[in-house]
Design a protein around this motif. Structure first.
Motif, mmCIF file in Angstrom:
data_model
loop_
_atom_site.group_PDB
_atom_site.id
_atom_site.type_symbol
_atom_site.label_atom_id
_atom_site.label_comp_id
_atom_site.label_asym_id
_atom_site.label_seq_id
_atom_site.Cartn_x
_atom_site.Cartn_y
_atom_site.Cartn_z
ATOM 1 N N GLN A 97 1.608 2.554 -1.836
ATOM 2 C CA GLN A 97 0.149 2.564 -1.869
ATOM 3 C C GLN A 97 -0.445 1.444 -1.011
ATOM 4 O O GLN A 97 -1.459 1.648 -0.339
ATOM 5 N N VAL A 98 0.170 0.279 -1.015
ATOM 6 C CA VAL A 98 -0.316 -0.819 -0.168
ATOM 7 C C VAL A 98 -0.176 -0.443 1.305
ATOM 8 O O VAL A 98 -1.087 -0.677 2.105
ATOM 9 N N VAL A 99 0.945 0.161 1.667
ATOM 10 C CA VAL A 99 1.130 0.608 3.055
ATOM 11 C C VAL A 99 0.073 1.644 3.417
ATOM 12 O O VAL A 99 -0.510 1.603 4.510
ATOM 13 N N ARG A 100 -0.213 2.568 2.506
ATOM 14 C CA ARG A 100 -1.252 3.580 2.769
ATOM 15 C C ARG A 100 -2.616 2.918 3.004
ATOM 16 O O ARG A 100 -3.383 3.350 3.846
ATOM 17 N N LEU A 101 -2.909 1.873 2.260
ATOM 18 C CA LEU A 101 -4.177 1.166 2.439
ATOM 19 C C LEU A 101 -4.220 0.418 3.767
ATOM 20 O O LEU A 101 -5.234 0.449 4.462
ATOM 21 N N TRP A 112 -12.207 4.252 3.398
ATOM 22 C CA TRP A 112 -11.184 3.313 2.949
ATOM 23 C C TRP A 112 -11.437 2.915 1.499
ATOM 24 O O TRP A 112 -10.499 2.737 0.728
ATOM 25 N N MET A 113 -12.695 2.794 1.126
ATOM 26 C CA MET A 113 -13.035 2.472 -0.260
ATOM 27 C C MET A 113 -12.485 3.530 -1.212
ATOM 28 O O MET A 113 -12.043 3.220 -2.315
ATOM 29 N N ASP A 114 -12.507 4.786 -0.779
ATOM 30 C CA ASP A 114 -11.919 5.852 -1.593
ATOM 31 C C ASP A 114 -10.407 5.665 -1.730
ATOM 32 O O ASP A 114 -9.845 5.875 -2.812
ATOM 33 N N LEU A 115 -9.741 5.276 -0.637
ATOM 34 C CA LEU A 115 -8.305 4.997 -0.706
ATOM 35 C C LEU A 115 -8.029 3.858 -1.690
ATOM 36 O O LEU A 115 -7.077 3.917 -2.473
ATOM 37 N N PHE A 116 -8.879 2.834 -1.651
ATOM 38 C CA PHE A 116 -8.734 1.709 -2.569
ATOM 39 C C PHE A 116 -8.895 2.186 -4.019
ATOM 40 O O PHE A 116 -8.129 1.781 -4.899
ATOM 41 N N GLY A 117 -9.866 3.048 -4.251
ATOM 42 C CA GLY A 117 -10.068 3.597 -5.595
ATOM 43 C C GLY A 117 -8.856 4.384 -6.074
ATOM 44 O O GLY A 117 -8.470 4.299 -7.245
ATOM 45 N N ASP A 118 -8.244 5.139 -5.169
ATOM 46 C CA ASP A 118 -7.024 5.872 -5.516
ATOM 47 C C ASP A 118 -5.909 4.898 -5.887
ATOM 48 O O ASP A 118 -5.150 5.137 -6.825
ATOM 49 N N GLU A 128 -2.624 -8.745 2.547
ATOM 50 C CA GLU A 128 -2.535 -7.489 3.307
ATOM 51 C C GLU A 128 -3.811 -6.663 3.152
ATOM 52 O O GLU A 128 -4.321 -6.097 4.130
ATOM 53 N N LEU A 129 -4.338 -6.588 1.947
ATOM 54 C CA LEU A 129 -5.554 -5.808 1.708
ATOM 55 C C LEU A 129 -6.772 -6.458 2.372
ATOM 56 O O LEU A 129 -7.601 -5.766 2.968
ATOM 57 N N LEU A 130 -6.878 -7.778 2.293
ATOM 58 C CA LEU A 130 -7.992 -8.463 2.951
ATOM 59 C C LEU A 130 -7.916 -8.293 4.468
ATOM 60 O O LEU A 130 -8.938 -8.146 5.134
ATOM 61 N N THR A 131 -6.714 -8.269 4.999
ATOM 62 C CA THR A 131 -6.541 -8.041 6.436
ATOM 63 C C THR A 131 -7.000 -6.634 6.807
ATOM 64 O O THR A 131 -7.667 -6.445 7.839
ATOM 65 N N ALA A 132 -6.679 -5.646 5.985
ATOM 66 C CA ALA A 132 -7.123 -4.267 6.248
ATOM 67 C C ALA A 132 -8.645 -4.186 6.237
ATOM 68 O O ALA A 132 -9.257 -3.558 7.115
ATOM 69 N N ILE A 133 -9.265 -4.822 5.252
ATOM 70 C CA ILE A 133 -10.727 -4.813 5.163
ATOM 71 C C ILE A 133 -11.326 -5.522 6.382
ATOM 72 O O ILE A 133 -12.284 -5.038 6.990
#
Length: 188
Positions: free
Chosen positions: A64-68, A88-94, A123-128
């Motif tokens: 899931q982290v890789v998907r995000l 992307w927010m929807d992916l985060f919700g998933d 990793e998530l902050l970098t994606a955002i």
């Protein structure tokens, strides 16, 4: 070491997809047997790929982290930054919803150090940030918004409107957040 057989890879991928779906829809942690049954494989097949509950939770979590993280780049390649951010927010919700059925195990793994929560956060902050930077450059997103702002807002939204039970409320709140992320209209 030789590559796994095609059927073994298919079984593992199917188990991962089913476990993700089962964890997302569960109120409590489902049994390994229930996940195997839902995937249409025997329990031995599940344990061959994931010898412990922790190994399955770890695989689902990392997937899931890789998907995000890859999702941020893929969405930017297909959509304007503001649209990419909302999707992307929807992916985060998933991702948050997936934790429903694995929360106890996941928390124990984070506490024991088996999962590095700080690394996931980075990793998530970098994606955002990737989406925000593109949005700032395009003028689609406010330049004063940070990745931490977005992350905190998303955690708040999905805390008060968890998916899938409150999907409509979550979507409304996400849309309101997006309205706040767009730059103010400039006077003509």
């Amino acid at each position: 070491m030789r590559a796994p057989r095609a059927d073994a890879t298919r079984n593992r991928d199917q188990l991962l997809a089913v476990a993700t779906r089962v964890f997302a829809s569960a109120d409590a942690e489902p049994s390994m047997r229930a996940i195997a049954r839902e995937a249409g494989v025997g329990i031995a097949t599940l344990y061959r790929h994931f010898p412990t509950r922790e190994s399955l939770v770890d695989a689902v979590y990392r997937d899931q982290v890789v998907r995000l993280t890859t999702g941020a780049r893929e969405l930017l390649g297909q959509q304007p930054p503001a649209v990419a951010m909302r999707r992307w927010m929807d992916l985060f919700g998933d991702w948050i919803a997936t934790k429903n059925g694995m929360l106890d195990t996941l928390l124990a793994m984070i506490e024991s150090g088996e999962i590095a929560h700080a690394q996931t956060r980075t990793e998530l902050l970098t994606a955002i940030t990737t989406i925000l930077d593109a949005g700032h450059a395009a003028g689609d997103l406010r330049p004063d918004v940070t990745a931490d702002d977005i992350a905190a807002s998303l955690i708040g939204i999905f805390t008060v409107a968890p998916r899938p039970e409150q999907e409509a409320k979550a979507n409304r709140l996400l849309n309101l957040l997006m309205d706040g992320l767009r730059p103010a209209a400039r006077p003509v």
